[in-house]
Scaffold this motif. Structure first.
Motif, PDB file in Angstrom:
ATOM      1  N   GLU A   1       0.829  -1.203   0.000  1.00 37.11           N
ATOM      2  CA  GLU A   1       0.000   0.000   0.000  1.00 37.11           C
ATOM      3  C   GLU A   1       0.868   1.258   0.000  1.00 37.11           C
ATOM      4  O   GLU A   1       0.596   2.223  -0.714  1.00 37.11           O
ATOM      5  CB  GLU A   1      -0.941   0.016   1.204  1.00 37.11           C
ATOM      6  N   LYS A   2       1.911   1.225   0.797  1.00 32.68           N
ATOM      7  CA  LYS A   2       2.760   2.419   0.894  1.00 32.68           C
ATOM      8  C   LYS A   2       3.410   2.757  -0.439  1.00 32.68           C
ATOM      9  O   LYS A   2       3.481   3.920  -0.831  1.00 32.68           O
ATOM     10  CB  LYS A   2       3.827   2.211   1.971  1.00 32.68           C
ATOM     11  N   ILE A   3       3.880   1.728  -1.134  1.00 33.62           N
ATOM     12  CA  ILE A   3       4.505   1.985  -2.434  1.00 33.62           C
ATOM     13  C   ILE A   3       3.472   2.527  -3.410  1.00 33.62           C
ATOM     14  O   ILE A   3       3.718   3.491  -4.138  1.00 33.62           O
ATOM     15  CB  ILE A   3       5.141   0.700  -3.002  1.00 33.62           C
ATOM     16  N   LEU A   4       2.290   1.911  -3.407  1.00 32.07           N
ATOM     17  CA  LEU A   4       1.268   2.347  -4.362  1.00 32.07           C
ATOM     18  C   LEU A   4       0.807   3.765  -4.077  1.00 32.07           C
ATOM     19  O   LEU A   4       0.494   4.527  -4.986  1.00 32.07           O
ATOM     20  CB  LEU A   4       0.091   1.363  -4.341  1.00 32.07           C
ATOM     21  N   LYS A   5       0.798   4.118  -2.817  1.00 26.79           N
ATOM     22  CA  LYS A   5       0.413   5.478  -2.458  1.00 26.79           C
ATOM     23  C   LYS A   5       1.446   6.468  -3.006  1.00 26.79           C
ATOM     24  O   LYS A   5       1.111   7.517  -3.534  1.00 26.79           O
ATOM     25  CB  LYS A   5       0.323   5.598  -0.944  1.00 26.79           C
ATOM     26  N   LYS A   6       2.692   6.066  -2.883  1.00 31.26           N
ATOM     27  CA  LYS A   6       3.767   6.910  -3.388  1.00 31.26           C
ATOM     28  C   LYS A   6       3.621   7.097  -4.902  1.00 31.26           C
ATOM     29  O   LYS A   6       3.709   8.220  -5.413  1.00 31.26           O
ATOM     30  CB  LYS A   6       5.104   6.241  -3.043  1.00 31.26           C
ATOM     31  N   ILE A   7       3.338   5.992  -5.601  1.00 32.23           N
ATOM     32  CA  ILE A   7       3.182   6.088  -7.054  1.00 32.23           C
ATOM     33  C   ILE A   7       1.972   6.951  -7.406  1.00 32.23           C
ATOM     34  O   ILE A   7       2.018   7.805  -8.272  1.00 32.23           O
ATOM     35  CB  ILE A   7       3.054   4.679  -7.675  1.00 32.23           C
ATOM     36  N   LYS A   8       0.901   6.736  -6.670  1.00 31.09           N
ATOM     37  CA  LYS A   8      -0.327   7.499  -6.889  1.00 31.09           C
ATOM     38  C   LYS A   8      -0.078   8.989  -6.715  1.00 31.09           C
ATOM     39  O   LYS A   8      -0.596   9.819  -7.461  1.00 31.09           O
ATOM     40  CB  LYS A   8      -1.374   6.997  -5.899  1.00 31.09           C
ATOM     41  N   ASN A   9       0.736   9.320  -5.733  1.00 26.29           N
ATOM     42  CA  ASN A   9       1.017  10.732  -5.478  1.00 26.29           C
ATOM     43  C   ASN A   9       2.052  11.324  -6.430  1.00 26.29           C
ATOM     44  O   ASN A   9       2.490  12.450  -6.235  1.00 26.29           O
ATOM     45  CB  ASN A   9       1.502  10.914  -4.032  1.00 26.29           C
ATOM     46  N   GLY A  10       2.455  10.502  -7.397  1.00 20.07           N
ATOM     47  CA  GLY A  10       3.386  11.032  -8.390  1.00 20.07           C
ATOM     48  C   GLY A  10       4.851  10.977  -7.963  1.00 20.07           C
ATOM     49  O   GLY A  10       5.708  11.536  -8.621  1.00 20.07           O
ATOM     50  N   ASP A  11       5.123  10.309  -6.838  1.00 15.82           N
ATOM     51  CA  ASP A  11       6.500  10.240  -6.368  1.00 15.82           C
ATOM     52  C   ASP A  11       7.146   8.895  -6.673  1.00 15.82           C
ATOM     53  O   ASP A  11       8.256   8.616  -6.215  1.00 15.82           O
ATOM     54  CB  ASP A  11       6.555  10.467  -4.844  1.00 15.82           C
ATOM     55  N   GLY A  12       6.442   8.056  -7.432  1.00 22.29           N
ATOM     56  CA  GLY A  12       6.960   6.719  -7.691  1.00 22.29           C
ATOM     57  C   GLY A  12       8.136   6.723  -8.646  1.00 22.29           C
ATOM     58  O   GLY A  12       8.346   7.669  -9.403  1.00 22.29           O
ATOM     59  N   GLU A  13       8.905   5.660  -8.572  1.00 20.93           N
ATOM     60  CA  GLU A  13      10.011   5.471  -9.503  1.00 20.93           C
ATOM     61  C   GLU A  13       9.831   4.121 -10.180  1.00 20.93           C
ATOM     62  O   GLU A  13       9.169   3.237  -9.640  1.00 20.93           O
ATOM     63  CB  GLU A  13      11.353   5.477  -8.757  1.00 20.93           C
ATOM     64  N   MET A  14      10.452   3.962 -11.332  1.00 17.16           N
ATOM     65  CA  MET A  14      10.331   2.705 -12.063  1.00 17.16           C
ATOM     66  C   MET A  14      10.676   1.505 -11.188  1.00 17.16           C
ATOM     67  O   MET A  14      10.023   0.479 -11.236  1.00 17.16           O
ATOM     68  CB  MET A  14      11.272   2.693 -13.263  1.00 17.16           C
ATOM     69  N   ARG A  15      11.712   1.665 -10.405  1.00 13.04           N
ATOM     70  CA  ARG A  15      12.153   0.501  -9.622  1.00 13.04           C
ATOM     71  C   ARG A  15      11.071   0.059  -8.634  1.00 13.04           C
ATOM     72  O   ARG A  15      11.036  -1.091  -8.211  1.00 13.04           O
ATOM     73  CB  ARG A  15      13.452   0.820  -8.890  1.00 13.04           C
ATOM     74  N   ASP A  16      10.174   0.966  -8.274  1.00  9.61           N
ATOM     75  CA  ASP A  16       9.100   0.584  -7.355  1.00  9.61           C
ATOM     76  C   ASP A  16       8.208  -0.502  -7.953  1.00  9.61           C
ATOM     77  O   ASP A  16       7.659  -1.341  -7.236  1.00  9.61           O
ATOM     78  CB  ASP A  16       8.251   1.804  -7.008  1.00  9.61           C
ATOM     79  N   LEU A  17       8.054  -0.477  -9.270  1.00  7.92           N
ATOM     80  CA  LEU A  17       7.189  -1.469  -9.909  1.00  7.92           C
ATOM     81  C   LEU A  17       7.780  -2.869  -9.766  1.00  7.92           C
ATOM     82  O   LEU A  17       7.080  -3.831  -9.490  1.00  7.92           O
ATOM     83  CB  LEU A  17       6.977  -1.121 -11.383  1.00  7.92           C
ATOM     84  N   ASP A  18       9.087  -2.951  -9.960  1.00  5.78           N
ATOM     85  CA  ASP A  18       9.732  -4.264  -9.815  1.00  5.78           C
ATOM     86  C   ASP A  18       9.721  -4.704  -8.358  1.00  5.78           C
ATOM     87  O   ASP A  18       9.569  -5.880  -8.054  1.00  5.78           O
ATOM     88  CB  ASP A  18      11.160  -4.214 -10.346  1.00  5.78           C
ATOM     89  N   LEU A  19       9.873  -3.737  -7.473  1.00  8.63           N
ATOM     90  CA  LEU A  19       9.811  -4.072  -6.055  1.00  8.63           C
ATOM     91  C   LEU A  19       8.424  -4.621  -5.712  1.00  8.63           C
ATOM     92  O   LEU A  19       8.296  -5.640  -5.026  1.00  8.63           O
ATOM     93  CB  LEU A  19      10.133  -2.838  -5.203  1.00  8.63           C
ATOM     94  N   LEU A  20       7.388  -3.983  -6.238  1.00  7.23           N
ATOM     95  CA  LEU A  20       6.027  -4.462  -5.991  1.00  7.23           C
ATOM     96  C   LEU A  20       5.884  -5.919  -6.438  1.00  7.23           C
ATOM     97  O   LEU A  20       5.342  -6.758  -5.716  1.00  7.23           O
ATOM     98  CB  LEU A  20       5.005  -3.595  -6.730  1.00  7.23           C
ATOM     99  N   LEU A  21       6.394  -6.208  -7.638  1.00  7.46           N
ATOM    100  CA  LEU A  21       6.276  -7.577  -8.147  1.00  7.46           C
ATOM    101  C   LEU A  21       7.080  -8.546  -7.286  1.00  7.46           C
ATOM    102  O   LEU A  21       6.654  -9.663  -7.012  1.00  7.46           O
ATOM    103  CB  LEU A  21       6.735  -7.643  -9.609  1.00  7.46           C
ATOM    104  N   ASP A  22       8.238  -8.084  -6.841  1.00 10.82           N
ATOM    105  CA  ASP A  22       9.064  -8.905  -5.956  1.00 10.82           C
ATOM    106  C   ASP A  22       8.319  -9.231  -4.669  1.00 10.82           C
ATOM    107  O   ASP A  22       8.329 -10.367  -4.194  1.00 10.82           O
ATOM    108  CB  ASP A  22      10.318  -8.098  -5.579  1.00 10.82           C
TER     109      ASP A  22
END
Ligand SMILES: Cc1cc2nc3c(=O)[nH]c(=O)nc-3n(C[C@H](O)[C@H](O)[C@H](O)COP(=O)(O)O)c2cc1C
Ligand code: SF4
Ligand code: SF4
Ligand code: FES
Lengths: 577, 430
Positions: B365-386
């Motif tokens: 949830e925390k990562i997705l919130k970050k992405i939602k708020n426009g602060d996400g980075e590409m590496r977050d997507l791979d981390l999510l999958l991991d």
């Protein structure tokens, strides 16, 4: 015999159990947190994941399928399984981190998750140094964390009850503490509250965690979430040395460890003995550390003008010798005690009977209803059975009063007769009263001569519990006359080993000026033309076992290797019959 | 094989008004199956025969996992003289799922009848009906219906003179999704904290209070009288071959006519969206569909062509039937927002018992919130999958899977949208 293959090694077993304890009992390692051998198995930490396979059974041929090499075909579960909850079965194949990359990865993954919301405050955490989470993370954890967010905050410094403090942020939710109150102490006082990553254990609203066994949760908590209120921040684990011993606060003989730094006992923890206390001990027994440190009698004391003043050991010996010489030994009342060890009582009796005094007696200290059928007993003393087996007469309060009235000289070994209201100052008035004791108390106050003796933390001696099991202590604290460096039976901690006497954490101030009863009496013996001579408790026990039938065949080695020895008393005979 | 859904006559949702009143239900032929079973239980409807009938009808659980109901009943061990239980699961709390409430509201006796027959066949002494706590009024309806069934002699001692005793208790949940998981439901019924149990032992071996127990979804049990009334053969012919029978489709989201619709299984998804639910609202285009409750993998619009609502077809398409609670998302849907909302739910509902789920759901949830708020980075997507890999299949219950699947599938199936919201990573994930 059924067999199980763990990391390509074959083991056989008789009784099938769970995989995790089997691995641990066979000298292999597997990280785990929630599993505890004496509690139910919730498999909630997920740290013990392993690969499990079983041989494929062919119903048609009614035998195991084999491949072209004649090896059994093994089918692995698609998921990793928790070793703690996995039943063993014949032919099972287990792969741990030793042989499986998948398992190594899972162990890292779980540890990474556990640490996500863990405060990582090891430098100020009491558990550091004996923390399974710390240990497993070093051994099996990831190198770093990929978590870049604010951690969940939870209540800290919560006084759950009079003796236990909770730091919910450190909690890893293993539920060991909860299960303990449900399954062992049966007070049901703890439960996990809240949900998800806000979870932590707590009592019901407004209720105290005052379970008589509450401190066991501190022992089994795999992190520093639960701490002991009166041990918090007192010592780092590696500063203390750990010495096996026996609980002396009641008759159960609970096996304990004494944790000592600079010759102060800082805490007691239970030591596993499946025959006596399993992994547990009552909270009240932990209080004993105070007895070992506080209010100790140091140096002999003699009464001058109604005041006890310090005197020399020589003077103490001389005084006793003169008392004996000045009185008819038939008028000496020799009182042993269930609070003293077998060795002390034996020598005490041996010495005075040799002088012509009557055989030692004692007054059992039993409080009806004090026991709880678990680890607390009605018997308040650790060695009542030992005195009985030595053939000491057990007084009732009334027969003791009568005996006291007849005596002109009273020598008492470690029995607080005034505090227990067996006698008062009036009863003792006009009598010559010598007290051999460890701590100052109302009885020592009334004595003409006080001889300071070693306590259970300062000598190796044995105690016979209510079930007739004889078990022994080891010296944990130095006295003025003993040295950790020369007594190889004494354990040493880091500070003991690597410290010098110039280090500021090492002082001599906590060493008590006292002697074991057998040593003092051995020194006194020649003055009274006696031949008694013992240097150690071990020697005394050898004498006990060769002269008292009930103790035949018992020695320290046997006690050490068998976790205590059940003596053949009429009761134990009956039980085994 | 197209289904003639236009002429389908509903069996669970009453045709002529509300059947909450026991008289009305009886007038429509209600409790006929129960009477037949109890009348003929010496000969035709032995317990084994009822179980076999349900088994051959092919009824698959409607609670999510789609397990054959009759087969599940047959797992109950031989009676040993002790208590045995049936627990009916009406906790329905998965986002997108709201179909059992239609039974509570309009046809409670159909479920009660099915539950009694189920209890009879597995020799249960009591049925516990566990209903989602927020369903305040429907809990009251159920209590009334159960009281009426007692009065009519369908429940209690010596049912219809058969000598058989079956009790039924209605139990309210307290607002926890996890209590819909069967072993957690049992803990909750026992008055304990809703922590799922480790399996094995399975409920049929050690269930409620350590006794053999079967857990069935409300809708699954409501199907039982239908099977006995029409016969297993006829039932098995309804809808999809491997997943037959009527199903309550709970259709929600961006459609013109959301609601619960009853049709046989195997309905084309396109039929359900465009012909049943009135198409996408405001004439928008379909973007994606979550076919069976929020945990089932999302399907892009281009993945649903010719796909029908049954286990096999959905599996081929890359998803699952779940509870048939279909969420329809139109072209304007922000997939990041959507996934964030789902992850928020699973984080909020994780019971917190086991590590990967307790910590993983919050982290997702925390990562997705970050992405939602426009602060996400590409590496977050791979981390999510991991992280989904670190959670799936490693926990006590399936909630962790339920939390991980939407993340895995929404990201892989809509990766471009997620990437569009993320900055380039300066450094890679550890
Ligand atoms: C996290 C979680 C939540 C669940 N919630 C529900 C629920 O609300 N209702 C339900 O019927 N089944 C739910 N289930 C499925 C049940 O565990 C169980 O499989 C089902 O009730 C069995 O009934 P059936 O065979 O009739 O489908 C849930 C499962 C999980 C893992
Ligand atoms: S406080 Fe300690 S023992 Fe209790 S659940 Fe937390 S980690 Fe486990
Ligand atoms: S997977 Fe999640 S919900 Fe299920 S038992 Fe573990 S923590 Fe609880
Ligand atoms: S030890 Fe915790 S899951 Fe096995």
């Amino acid at each position: 015999m059924p067999e199980i293959i763990i990391d390509d090694k074959k083991f056989t077993y008789d009784t099938p159990g769970k995989v995790l304890p089997f691995i641990l009992d066979h000298g292999m390692d597997l990280p785990f947190f929630c599993y505890h051998p004496s509690l139910s198995i919730p498999a909630n930490c997920r740290q013990c994941l392993v690969e499990i396979g079983t041989p494929v059974f062919d119903r048609a041929t009614n035998s195991f399928k084999t491949d072209e090499n004649g090896e059994k075909v093994i089918q692995f579960f698609p998921k990793l399984m928790t070793a703690c909850s996995q039943d063993m079965s014949d032919g099972m194949v287990v792969k741990t981190h030793v042989s499986s990359e998948k398992v190594r990865r899972a162990q890292k993954d779980t540890l990474e998750f556990i640490l996500v919301n863990h405060p990582l405050d090891c430098p100020i955490c009491d558990q550091a140094g004996e923390c399974p989470l710390q240990i497993q993370t070093y051994k099996y954890g990831p190198e770093g964390s990929r978590f870049e967010y604010k951690k969940v905050h939870k209540p800290k410094r919560i006084q759950l009850g009079p003796r236990v403090v909770l730091d919910a942020e450190r909690c890893i939710n293993c539920t060991r503490c909860v299960r303990f109150t449900h399954e062992i102490s049966k007070t049901y006082q703890l439960s996990i509250v809240s949900r998800g990553d806000k979870n932590y254990p707590s009592t019901a609203n407004g209720k105290e965690f005052d379970d008589a066994y509450s401190l066991n949760t501190v022992d089994i908590c795999p992190v520093g979430a639960l701490t002991q209120a009166d041990f918090r921040f007192k010592a780092r684990v590696w500063e203390m040395n750990q010495t096996p011993s026996i609980d002396i606060t009641n008759g159960k003989g609970t096996n304990v460890d004494l944790w000592v730094r600079d010759n102060l006992v800082l805490r007691l923890t239970p030591r596993h003995n499946p025959h006596v206390n399993d992994y547990w001990m009552p909270d009240s027994s932990r209080e004993a550390y105070r007895l070992f440190n506080e209010n100790r009698i140091s140096r002999p004391e003699i009464k001058l003008d109604k005041e006890l003043v310090k005197t020399s050991w020589n003077n103490a010996k001389e005084t006793i010798a003169e008392i004996i010489e000045a009185h008819d030994t038939k008028e000496v009342l020799v009182l042993g005690s269930g609070y003293a060890s077998v060795e002390e009582n034996f020598v005490f009796n041996q010495f005075f009977t040799a002088l012509g005094c009557g055989k030692a007696s004692f007054v059992p200290h039993v409080v009806e209803g004090a026991g709880d059928g678990f680890l607390l007993t009605d018997d308040q003393a650790p060695n009542t059975k030992g005195c009985e087996l030595l053939g000491f007469r057990a007084h009732t309060n009334r027969t003791f009063k009568n005996a006291l009235a007849k005596a002109t000289v009273v020598v008492v070994l470690a029995e607080d007769i005034v505090g227990r209201e067996l006698a008062n100052a009036e009863d003792l008035a006009g009598k010559t009263f010598v007290y051999f004791g460890t701590n100052n108390n109302t009885t020592s106050k009334d004595a003409q001569l006080v001889v300071p003796i070693t306590c259970a933390a300062e000598h190796a001696a044995s105690y016979v519990n209510v079930d007739g099991r004889i078990q022994r202590t080891f010296a944990a604290k130095e006295t003025v006359y003993t040295s950790r460096a020369t007594n190889l039976e004494m354990s040493t901690g880091r500070l003991d080993r690597f410290g010098t006497k110039f280090d500021n954490w090492r002082t001599d101030k906590n060493k008590v000026d006292c002697l074991p009863v057998w040593e003092f009496l051995s020194e006194l013996a020649p003055r009274l033309n006696q031949t008694l001579s013992y240097e150690t408790g071990k020697e005394v026990l050898t004498a006990v076992s060769s002269s008292v039938d009930a103790f035949a065949g018992v020695d320290y080695d046997k006690m050490d290797t068998e976790m205590g020895v059940v003596l053949s008393t009429p009761e134990t005979e009956e039980k085994t019959a | 094989m197209a289904i003639d859904f236009q002429n389908y006559k509903t069996l669970i949702i009453p045709q002529g008004g509300n059947l909450r009143d026991i008289k009305a239900y009886e007038k429509q032929g209600g409790y006929k199956a129960l009477k037949t079973v109890f009348d003929a239980r010496e000969s035709a409807w032995t317990r084994e025969n009822v179980i076999n009938e349900v088994k051959t009808a092919g009824l698959r659980g409607r609670g999510g996992a789609g397990f054959n109901t009759g087969l599940k009943w047959s797992f109950m061990p031989k009676p040993d003289g002790g208590k045995r239980y049936l627990a009916a699961n009406g906790d329905e709390s998965e986002p997108g799922t709201f179909k059992d409430r239609v039974i509570f509201e309009f046809n409670p006796h159909l479920f009660i009848e099915g539950a009694i027959i189920g209890a009879y066949s597995i020799q249960a002494d009591a049925v516990y009906v566990y209903i989602r706590g927020e369903y305040r009024s429907w809990i009251r309806f159920m209590e009334q219906a159960v009281a009426d069934a007692y009065k009519a002699g369908y429940l209690g001692k010596n049912i219809l003179g058969s000598g058989i005793n079956i009790d039924m208790y209605v139990h309210s949940g307290a607002g926890a999704y996890i209590c819909g998981e069967e072993s957690s439901l049992m803990e909750s019924l026992e008055g304990k904290r809703g922590y799922p149990r480790v399996k094995p032992p399975f409920p049929a071996q050690r269930g409620l209070w350590g006794r053999p127990t079967t857990i069935n979804n409300i809708e699954s049990l409501a199907n039982v009288p239908l099977i006995l009334n029409m016969g297993a053969a006829k039932y098995a012919e309804m809808g999809a071959k491997t997943h037959p029978g009527p199903v309550l489709y709970g259709i929600s989201g961006h459609v013109n006519r959301p609601g619960v619709y009853e049709f046989p299984t195997g309905m084309l998804i396109t039929d359900l969206i465009y012909n049943v639910a009135g198409g996408i609202r405001n004439g928008k285009k379909l973007k994606a569909l979550v076919p069976g409750g929020s945990s089932t993998p999302i399907l892009r619009a281009d993945q649903i062509e010719g796909v029908s609502m049954d286990a096999d077809s959905l599996r081929t398409a890359g998803s699952m039937m779940g509870t048939a609670g279909m969420s329809i998302l139109d072209e304007d849907t922000d997939m990041v927002d959507f996934l964030y909302r789902i992850s928020h739910f699973y984080h909020h509902e994780s019971c917190g018992q086991c590590t990967p789920c307790r910590e993983g759901t919050g982290w997702l949830e925390k990562i997705l919130k970050k992405i939602k708020n426009g602060d996400g980075e590409m590496r977050d997507l791979d981390l999510l999958l991991d992280l989904t890999t670190q959670m799936e299949g490693r926990t006590v219950c399936a909630l962790a899977d339920a939390a991980a699947w939407p993340v895995r599938h929404t990201i892989t199936r809509f990766r471009d949208e997620f990437e569009a919201r993320c900055r380039k990573s300066v450094f890679a994930i550890a």
